[in-house]
Write an enzyme that holds these catalytic residues in place. Structure first.
Site, PDB file in Angstrom:
ATOM      1  N   GLU A  28       8.971  -3.488  -6.896  1.00 10.06           N
ATOM      2  CA  GLU A  28      10.157  -3.865  -5.999  1.00 10.06           C
ATOM      3  C   GLU A  28       9.797  -5.444  -5.714  1.00 10.06           C
ATOM      4  O   GLU A  28       8.720  -6.039  -5.679  1.00 10.06           O
ATOM      5  CB  GLU A  28      10.141  -3.488  -4.735  1.00 10.06           C
ATOM      6  CG  GLU A  28      10.352  -1.870  -4.871  1.00 10.06           C
ATOM      7  CD  GLU A  28      11.694  -1.314  -5.301  1.00 10.06           C
ATOM      8  OE1 GLU A  28      12.515  -2.353  -5.085  1.00 10.06           O
ATOM      9  OE2 GLU A  28      11.729  -0.138  -5.524  1.00 10.06           O
TER      10      GLU A  28
ATOM     11  N   GLY B 223       7.422  12.165  -8.809  1.00 10.30           N
ATOM     12  CA  GLY B 223       8.322  12.290  -9.836  1.00 10.30           C
ATOM     13  C   GLY B 223       8.662  13.676 -10.529  1.00 10.30           C
ATOM     14  O   GLY B 223       8.907  14.933  -9.957  1.00 10.30           O
TER      15      GLY B 223
ATOM     16  N   LYS C 208      10.155  10.993   0.596  1.00 11.19           N
ATOM     17  CA  LYS C 208       8.847  11.242   0.921  1.00 11.19           C
ATOM     18  C   LYS C 208       8.360  10.515   2.432  1.00 11.19           C
ATOM     19  O   LYS C 208       7.485  11.124   3.093  1.00 11.19           O
ATOM     20  CB  LYS C 208       7.740  10.545  -0.148  1.00 11.19           C
ATOM     21  CG  LYS C 208       7.593   9.172  -0.345  1.00 11.19           C
ATOM     22  CD  LYS C 208       8.444   8.758  -1.424  1.00 11.19           C
ATOM     23  CE  LYS C 208       8.489   7.456  -1.839  1.00 11.19           C
ATOM     24  NZ  LYS C 208       9.271   6.964  -2.931  1.00 11.19           N
TER      25      LYS C 208
ATOM     26  N   LYS D 135       2.957  10.184   0.175  1.00 12.36           N
ATOM     27  CA  LYS D 135       2.932  11.587  -0.660  1.00 12.36           C
ATOM     28  C   LYS D 135       1.655  12.152  -0.395  1.00 12.36           C
ATOM     29  O   LYS D 135       1.431  13.583  -0.389  1.00 12.36           O
ATOM     30  CB  LYS D 135       2.838  11.129  -1.920  1.00 12.36           C
ATOM     31  CG  LYS D 135       4.145  10.554  -2.425  1.00 12.36           C
ATOM     32  CD  LYS D 135       3.906   9.387  -3.827  1.00 12.36           C
ATOM     33  CE  LYS D 135       5.358   8.774  -4.060  1.00 12.36           C
ATOM     34  NZ  LYS D 135       5.127   7.886  -5.449  1.00 12.36           N
TER      35      LYS D 135
END
Length: 430
Positions: A192, A136, A107, A207
């Protein structure tokens, strides 16, 4: 059965390994739906020695992924490296330049270079497919570009980052603060080690730029997206939102009208009755509004090996069947740049949280500032008296312009009775 579609997969992380596993496990049904087998013949990754839980025996290995572009035995390059530039963009550009089809989940690359890559694809009569880049396993790209192609779309709204949605859900359900839930999400692998792109809204903005381009037939423009994250959301905000009949979500919103277009990502308070309010945990959702179809709601898993691999393989099946759609739904020459409306021109209702001294006249001072900026109140919550002299006050407003609200907050923050920077969350009721 006819000649197999031969693919090379660049990037064997979570998604890349998921694609190989899906192609192997569901080979029969995929071949039936594709009209021919889909076969992996080459791979590329940084570490050959890593155990990925699947066999790579018999596959050609490329240390330099860009060499896949010149492999005559590869029909489709699947780019799962990531990153807006560097090896990922080099591979995609080279593959398209050779006339090879490309499937990507990238993306960031599309948000920053999508128009350029679409031109490259057109020049070389190549397919560039990217269902996996947004939401997704939810078929959001196909829905906007093909399923709703006959509609004039006026608005697209989305929960587009599962990490943020998970954090906000846990904060609400467990009455915990942001930093505590973020640390747990990192420990569980939902966030993360460096969560900046997620919690500061950048991932969702990538996105949203893609969805806005598709919905409104305009060149992709990441720089035009207004971006805010969820770092400043507190457990108190979430509790008070519930009391007022709202839930807090990080939303991406793109709108168009006769004046122009807006694209924005920021925390929102949405009514509990709205279909997007009940999307919890790591799930994503996309809501599109068209002139003939009305409102369409898509919901599901927005990330992870399985859902993203599902979207990649759906693109591969389309390519195997010879189904081709322009990258942005129309030829690049037909994309129409629209006037981008600045965030200052946004009109909406607002939630304000203030920490003020508990003394007479404070509320009058605050409401006086709002009055001076032509902002009217809808409701106010003030809880009791304080032994330490400070109390929280929560206000909700009727619709007003963003620039008026920001000017008012600057003045309110400067009042000597206001002890902290005022918190503001936009209310989205559509």
């Amino acid at each position: 059965m006819s000649t197999p579609l031969k693919i090379g997969v660049a990037g064997l992380g979570t998604v890349g390994a998921g694609v190989l596993a899906l192609l192997e496990r569901n080979a029969g049904i995929i071949a039936t739906r594709a009209g021919r087998p889909i076969t992996v013949c080459a791979v590329s990754a940084r570490d050959r020695s890593r155990d990925r839980g699947l066999s790579l025996e018999g596959l050609r290995w490329y240390d330099d992924a860009s060499q896949m572009a010149t492999d005559d035995q590869i029909d489709v390059v699947v780019e799962l490296i990531g990153g807006s530039a560097g090896p990922a963009k080099e591979l995609v550009t080279a593959a398209l330049g050779q006339g090879k089809a490309v499937v990507t989940a990238n993306k960031a690359m599309l948000a920053l270079h999508g128009t350029e890559l679409a031109r490259c694809a057109e020049r070389n009569a190549a397919t560039l497919a990217y269902e996996a880049a947004v939401a997704g396993g939810i078929p959001a790209i196909k829905a906007l570009r093909e399923g709703l192609a006959g509609n004039q779309l006026s608005r697209v709204t989305g929960i587009l980052n599962g990490t943020c949605n998970y954090i906000l859900t846990c904060m609400r359900e467990q009455k915990r603060e942001f930093a505590d839930v973020l640390a747990e999400a990192q420990a569980l692998g939902y966030a993360e080690a460096d969560p900046t792109f997620d919690i500061d809204g950048v991932d969702a903005a990538h996105k949203m730029a893609i969805l806005a381009a598709l919905a409104f037939g305009q060149p992709v423009a990441f720089d035009a997206v207004h971006v805010e994250g969820i770092r400043d959301i507190t457990a108190t905000d979430i509790l008070l939102a519930e009391e007022l009949g709202y839930r807090i979500k990080l939303l991406g919103i793109a709108e168009q009208d006769d004046a122009g277009v807006t694209a924005r990502v920021h925390p929102c308070m949405v009514p509990v009755s709205h279909p997007i309010a009940v999307v919890e945990g790591v799930d994503n959702a996309v809501v599109a509004e068209g002139d003939f179809v009305g409102r369409v709601v898509l919901e599901g898993r927005g990330a992870g090996a399985g859902p993203t691999a599902s979207a990649v393989v759906a693109d591969l099946i389309d390519i195997a069947r010879g189904r081709h759609t322009p990258v942005w739904g129309t030829a690049v020459s037909e994309l129409t740049p629209r006037q981008v409306l600045p965030m200052d021109r946004h009109r909406g209702a607002y939630y304000l949280r203030l920490m003020v001294l508990d003394r007479p006249g404070v509320i009058a001072d605050v409401t006086g500032v709002l009055r001076d900026h032509d902002i009217s109140l809808e409701s106010m919550i003030q809880r009791g008296r304080s032994a330490v002299g400070a109390v929280p006050v929560v206000l909700t407003t009727h619709e007003c312009r963003e620039d008026a609200m920001r000017d008012a907050l600057t003045r309110i923050g400067g009042l000597d009775a206001v002890l902290e920077r005022p918190a503001m969350i936009r209310i989205e009721s559509r």
